[in-house]
Design a protein around this motif. Structure first.
Motif, PDB file in Angstrom:
ATOM      1  N   VAL A 140       0.854  -1.184   0.000  1.00  0.00           N
ATOM      2  CA  VAL A 140       0.000   0.000   0.000  1.00  0.00           C
ATOM      3  C   VAL A 140       0.892   1.238   0.000  1.00  0.00           C
ATOM      4  O   VAL A 140       1.784   1.380   0.848  1.00  0.00           O
ATOM      5  CB  VAL A 140      -0.937   0.018   1.216  1.00  0.00           C
ATOM      6  N   VAL A 141       0.665   2.115  -0.963  1.00  0.00           N
ATOM      7  CA  VAL A 141       1.444   3.348  -1.069  1.00  0.00           C
ATOM      8  C   VAL A 141       1.014   4.308   0.036  1.00  0.00           C
ATOM      9  O   VAL A 141      -0.170   4.612   0.179  1.00  0.00           O
ATOM     10  CB  VAL A 141       1.261   3.996  -2.449  1.00  0.00           C
ATOM     11  N   GLY A 142       1.978   4.750   0.836  1.00  0.00           N
ATOM     12  CA  GLY A 142       1.677   5.711   1.883  1.00  0.00           C
ATOM     13  C   GLY A 142       2.046   7.124   1.497  1.00  0.00           C
ATOM     14  O   GLY A 142       1.357   8.082   1.844  1.00  0.00           O
ATOM     15  N   ARG A 143       3.125   7.267   0.763  1.00  0.00           N
ATOM     16  CA  ARG A 143       3.612   8.576   0.318  1.00  0.00           C
ATOM     17  C   ARG A 143       3.664   8.567  -1.195  1.00  0.00           C
ATOM     18  O   ARG A 143       4.324   7.720  -1.792  1.00  0.00           O
ATOM     19  CB  ARG A 143       5.000   8.840   0.921  1.00  0.00           C
ATOM     20  N   GLY A 144       2.933   9.465  -1.808  1.00  0.00           N
ATOM     21  CA  GLY A 144       2.864   9.496  -3.260  1.00  0.00           C
ATOM     22  C   GLY A 144       4.190   9.885  -3.881  1.00  0.00           C
ATOM     23  O   GLY A 144       5.128  10.318  -3.208  1.00  0.00           O
ATOM     24  N   GLY A 145       4.271   9.725  -5.184  1.00  0.00           N
ATOM     25  CA  GLY A 145       5.507  10.090  -5.866  1.00  0.00           C
ATOM     26  C   GLY A 145       5.444   9.784  -7.352  1.00  0.00           C
ATOM     27  O   GLY A 145       4.539   9.105  -7.836  1.00  0.00           O
ATOM     28  N   ARG A 146       6.431  10.292  -8.050  1.00  0.00           N
ATOM     29  CA  ARG A 146       6.499  10.165  -9.511  1.00  0.00           C
ATOM     30  C   ARG A 146       7.953   9.959  -9.902  1.00  0.00           C
ATOM     31  O   ARG A 146       8.858  10.529  -9.290  1.00  0.00           O
ATOM     32  CB  ARG A 146       5.938  11.448 -10.151  1.00  0.00           C
ATOM     33  N   ASP A 147       8.196   9.141 -10.915  1.00  0.00           N
ATOM     34  CA  ASP A 147       9.559   8.875 -11.395  1.00  0.00           C
ATOM     35  C   ASP A 147      10.479   8.482 -10.240  1.00  0.00           C
ATOM     36  O   ASP A 147      11.574   9.025 -10.068  1.00  0.00           O
ATOM     37  CB  ASP A 147      10.115  10.101 -12.132  1.00  0.00           C
ATOM     38  N   LEU A 148      10.038   7.527  -9.460  1.00  0.00           N
ATOM     39  CA  LEU A 148      10.789   7.094  -8.280  1.00  0.00           C
ATOM     40  C   LEU A 148      12.039   6.309  -8.677  1.00  0.00           C
ATOM     41  O   LEU A 148      12.084   5.671  -9.730  1.00  0.00           O
ATOM     42  CB  LEU A 148       9.904   6.237  -7.379  1.00  0.00           C
ATOM     43  N   HIS A 149      13.033   6.346  -7.804  1.00  0.00           N
ATOM     44  CA  HIS A 149      14.269   5.595  -8.035  1.00  0.00           C
ATOM     45  C   HIS A 149      14.114   4.203  -7.438  1.00  0.00           C
ATOM     46  O   HIS A 149      13.580   4.058  -6.324  1.00  0.00           O
ATOM     47  CB  HIS A 149      15.453   6.312  -7.388  1.00  0.00           C
ATOM     48  N   PRO A 150      14.569   3.162  -8.127  1.00  0.00           N
ATOM     49  CA  PRO A 150      14.389   1.791  -7.603  1.00  0.00           C
ATOM     50  C   PRO A 150      15.041   1.564  -6.248  1.00  0.00           C
ATOM     51  O   PRO A 150      14.598   0.698  -5.484  1.00  0.00           O
ATOM     52  CB  PRO A 150      15.001   0.902  -8.687  1.00  0.00           C
ATOM     53  N   ASP A 151      16.090   2.325  -5.914  1.00  0.00           N
ATOM     54  CA  ASP A 151      16.755   2.137  -4.626  1.00  0.00           C
ATOM     55  C   ASP A 151      15.963   2.724  -3.462  1.00  0.00           C
ATOM     56  O   ASP A 151      16.177   2.333  -2.301  1.00  0.00           O
ATOM     57  CB  ASP A 151      18.151   2.770  -4.649  1.00  0.00           C
ATOM     58  N   THR A 152      15.071   3.668  -3.745  1.00  0.00           N
ATOM     59  CA  THR A 152      14.340   4.348  -2.667  1.00  0.00           C
ATOM     60  C   THR A 152      12.826   4.264  -2.816  1.00  0.00           C
ATOM     61  O   THR A 152      12.101   4.718  -1.931  1.00  0.00           O
ATOM     62  CB  THR A 152      14.747   5.828  -2.600  1.00  0.00           C
ATOM     63  N   ASP A 155      10.526   3.066  -0.011  1.00  0.00           N
ATOM     64  CA  ASP A 155      10.275   3.961   1.120  1.00  0.00           C
ATOM     65  C   ASP A 155       8.884   4.584   1.043  1.00  0.00           C
ATOM     66  O   ASP A 155       8.406   5.135   2.038  1.00  0.00           O
ATOM     67  CB  ASP A 155      11.320   5.074   1.168  1.00  0.00           C
ATOM     68  N   HIS A 156       8.252   4.504  -0.100  1.00  0.00           N
ATOM     69  CA  HIS A 156       6.912   5.062  -0.283  1.00  0.00           C
ATOM     70  C   HIS A 156       5.819   4.082   0.129  1.00  0.00           C
ATOM     71  O   HIS A 156       4.640   4.424   0.080  1.00  0.00           O
ATOM     72  CB  HIS A 156       6.710   5.489  -1.743  1.00  0.00           C
ATOM     73  N   VAL A 157       6.202   2.867   0.501  1.00  0.00           N
ATOM     74  CA  VAL A 157       5.234   1.852   0.945  1.00  0.00           C
ATOM     75  C   VAL A 157       4.990   2.024   2.436  1.00  0.00           C
ATOM     76  O   VAL A 157       5.924   2.030   3.234  1.00  0.00           O
ATOM     77  CB  VAL A 157       5.754   0.429   0.657  1.00  0.00           C
ATOM     78  N   VAL A 158       3.720   2.156   2.819  1.00  0.00           N
ATOM     79  CA  VAL A 158       3.389   2.292   4.240  1.00  0.00           C
ATOM     80  C   VAL A 158       3.228   0.933   4.909  1.00  0.00           C
ATOM     81  O   VAL A 158       3.468   0.784   6.111  1.00  0.00           O
ATOM     82  CB  VAL A 158       2.116   3.141   4.429  1.00  0.00           C
ATOM     83  N   GLY A 159       2.827  -0.077   4.146  1.00  0.00           N
ATOM     84  CA  GLY A 159       2.635  -1.390   4.735  1.00  0.00           C
ATOM     85  C   GLY A 159       2.135  -2.396   3.725  1.00  0.00           C
ATOM     86  O   GLY A 159       2.016  -2.099   2.522  1.00  0.00           O
ATOM     87  N   PHE A 160       1.822  -3.595   4.228  1.00  0.00           N
ATOM     88  CA  PHE A 160       1.447  -4.705   3.364  1.00  0.00           C
ATOM     89  C   PHE A 160       0.163  -5.356   3.846  1.00  0.00           C
ATOM     90  O   PHE A 160      -0.210  -5.282   5.022  1.00  0.00           O
ATOM     91  CB  PHE A 160       2.562  -5.748   3.333  1.00  0.00           C
ATOM     92  N   THR A 161      -0.495  -6.048   2.936  1.00  0.00           N
ATOM     93  CA  THR A 161      -1.709  -6.793   3.231  1.00  0.00           C
ATOM     94  C   THR A 161      -1.798  -7.951   2.252  1.00  0.00           C
ATOM     95  O   THR A 161      -1.075  -7.980   1.242  1.00  0.00           O
ATOM     96  CB  THR A 161      -2.946  -5.878   3.121  1.00  0.00           C
ATOM     97  N   PHE A 162      -2.646  -8.924   2.532  1.00  0.00           N
ATOM     98  CA  PHE A 162      -2.862  -9.978   1.540  1.00  0.00           C
ATOM     99  C   PHE A 162      -3.597  -9.420   0.330  1.00  0.00           C
ATOM    100  O   PHE A 162      -4.390  -8.468   0.422  1.00  0.00           O
ATOM    101  CB  PHE A 162      -3.653 -11.134   2.135  1.00  0.00           C
ATOM    102  N   PHE A 163      -3.350 -10.046  -0.813  1.00  0.00           N
ATOM    103  CA  PHE A 163      -3.945  -9.655  -2.090  1.00  0.00           C
ATOM    104  C   PHE A 163      -4.277 -10.963  -2.806  1.00  0.00           C
ATOM    105  O   PHE A 163      -3.377 -11.672  -3.246  1.00  0.00           O
ATOM    106  CB  PHE A 163      -2.921  -8.835  -2.870  1.00  0.00           C
TER     107      PHE A 163
END
Length: 314
Positions: A140-152, A155-163
Motif C-alpha cells: 500500500v502506497v503511503g507517500r505518493g511520488g512520480r519517477d521514483l528511483h528503484p533504490d528508494t 520507502d513510499h510503501v506504508v505497509g502490506f496486506t494480503f492480495f
C-alpha cells in the motif's frame, strides 16, 4: 501497527487491531485520509487509538472489511517469474521465458470496485467454469511520488496486506486471445486484508534482499502453496519505480506482488486440457491465505450469478 477497516453495524470505521479487540477512531475517518507525504497523520492517529479511542469493540463483534475498501487505483505486478514458468509448464508450453520478462516487471490495472473483505464470500465469476485463486501480497502506497528511483521507491510503501487476485481462467484465455490485456478474467473479486500491517511492524522480517516473511494458501484446509517475498525476481522497489515512470502513485494505491510460485490452481493442472481438469474452485470451497506477519483471510466460494447472453447464440 495493524490497521483495519471494520463495520460494527453503523457503517465503515477505521481502527487499530489490538489483540482480540479493535480500537476505533472517530466515525468518518478513513484509512486513506490518514496516508500522506510525512506519515505524521497515521502515527498521530495510532497514538489516539491507543490512548483515547472513540470506541473499543471485540474483534468477534465486528465485520472486517478490506483495509482500503476502495483504493484510488489497483495495479497487479508479476514479480515471481517461477509462477509464470509453472503456468507455462501446466499448459504444455516451454518454461524458458523470453528476455522481455527480465527487462521490466509486468503489470496490469485491476478494478478497485472489485475489492472485497478478508472474510467475505466470493461468487464465481459469471459464466466461469475455471475459477482460481492467487496467493499474493499487496503493498500500500503511503507517500505518493512520480519517477521514483528503484533504490528508494520502497520507502513510499506504508505497509502490506494480503492480495488474492481471484481469476476466471476461461475468461482470461479469451482476454489473451483478444490481445489488449486483462479484462473479465480478472474482474470479479480482489481480496485485501485482514489488516494493513505497517512496515515498522515487519522490521524483523527484513533481509538483505528485501522482505522475508512467509505466506501460504490452502483450499479446504489442504495446503496449496507456501512461499516468501524473498523469492521475488523483481523487488517492490523496482516495481514501484517502473509503475511511477511518467505518472503519479497516490496514497492508498495498492500494488500486487504477483502470485507466489505454486499459489494458484493453474500451476497444479496435470492434464493436457485445462478445461477438462476437475480441480478448479467449486461452490462451498474454503480458500484461506495465512502468514504470521499478515494474519489470515478465509473465504467461502459461492455459485456464479446467471449470465444474460449479449447476442443469440453466445
Amino acid at each position: 501497527m495493524r490497521w483495519v477497516t471494520y463495520d460494527a453495524g453503523d457503517g465503515a470505521r477505521t481502527g487499530l487491531l489490538d489483540g482480540d479487540s479493535v480500537r476505533g477512531l472517530a466515525a468518518g475517518v478513513s484509512l486513506v485520509a490518514l496516508l500522506g507525504d510525512d506519515g505524521e497523520a497515521l502515527a498521530e492517529a495510532g497514538g489516539t487509538a491507543r490512548r483515547d479511542p472513540a470506541e473499543v469493540r471485540a474483534l468477534d463483534d465486528v465485520r472486517l472489511l478490506a483495509p482500503i475498501p476502495r483504493p484510488p487505483s489497483v495495479r497487479d505486478g508479476l514479480c515471481f517469474l517461477e509462477h509464470l514458468r509453472g503456468c507455462y509448464r501446466a499448459l504444455g508450453r516451454p518454461a524458458e521465458l523470453p528476455d522481455v520478462w527480465s527487462q521490466t516487471p509486468a503489470f496490469y490495472f485491476a478494478n478497485p470496485a472489485a475489492v472485497v473483505g478478508p472474510y467475505d464470500d466470493v461468487p464465481i465469476a459469471p459464466g466461469s467454469r475455471l475459477f482460481d485463486l492467487e496467493l499474493e501480497i499487496g503493498a500500500v502506497v503511503g507517500r505518493g511520488g512520480r519517477d521514483l528511483h528503484p533504490d528508494t521507491a520502497e520507502d513510499h510503501v506504508v505497509g502490506f496486506t494480503f492480495f488474492n487476485d481471484w481469476t476466471a481462467r476461461d475468461h482470461q484465455m479469451r482476454d489473451m486471445a483478444q490481445g489488449i490485456g486483462m479484462g473479465k478474467g480478472k474482474d470479479s473479486a480482489i481480496t485485501l486484508g485482514p489488516a494493513l500491517v505497517t512496515v515498522d511492524e515487519l522490521e524483523a522480517h527484513r533481509g538483505e534482499r528485501g522482505w522475508t516473511f512467509e505466506v501460504s494458501a490452502t483450499v479446504n484446509d489442504r495446503r496449496l502453496a507456501k512461499g516468501s517475498l524473498a523469492d521475488m525476481d523483481w523487488s517492490f522497489g523496482e516495481l514501484l519505480a517502473f509503475l511511477s515512470r511518467g505518472t503519479d502513485l497516490r496514497p492508498g494505491d495498492v500494488i500486487g506482488s504477483g502470485t507466489v510460485p505454486g499459489g494458484c490452481l493453474l500451476e497444479h493442472v496435470d492434464v493436457p486440457d485445462p478445461t477438462a481438469w476437475t480441480g478448479w474452485l467449486q461452490p462451498g470451497d474454503v480458500v484461506a491465505l495465512a502468514s504470521d506477519a499478515l494474519g489470515e483471510t478465509r473465504q467461502v466460494v459461492r455459485p456464479a450469478p446467471p449470465v444474460t447472453p449479449l447476442r443469440t447464440g453466445f
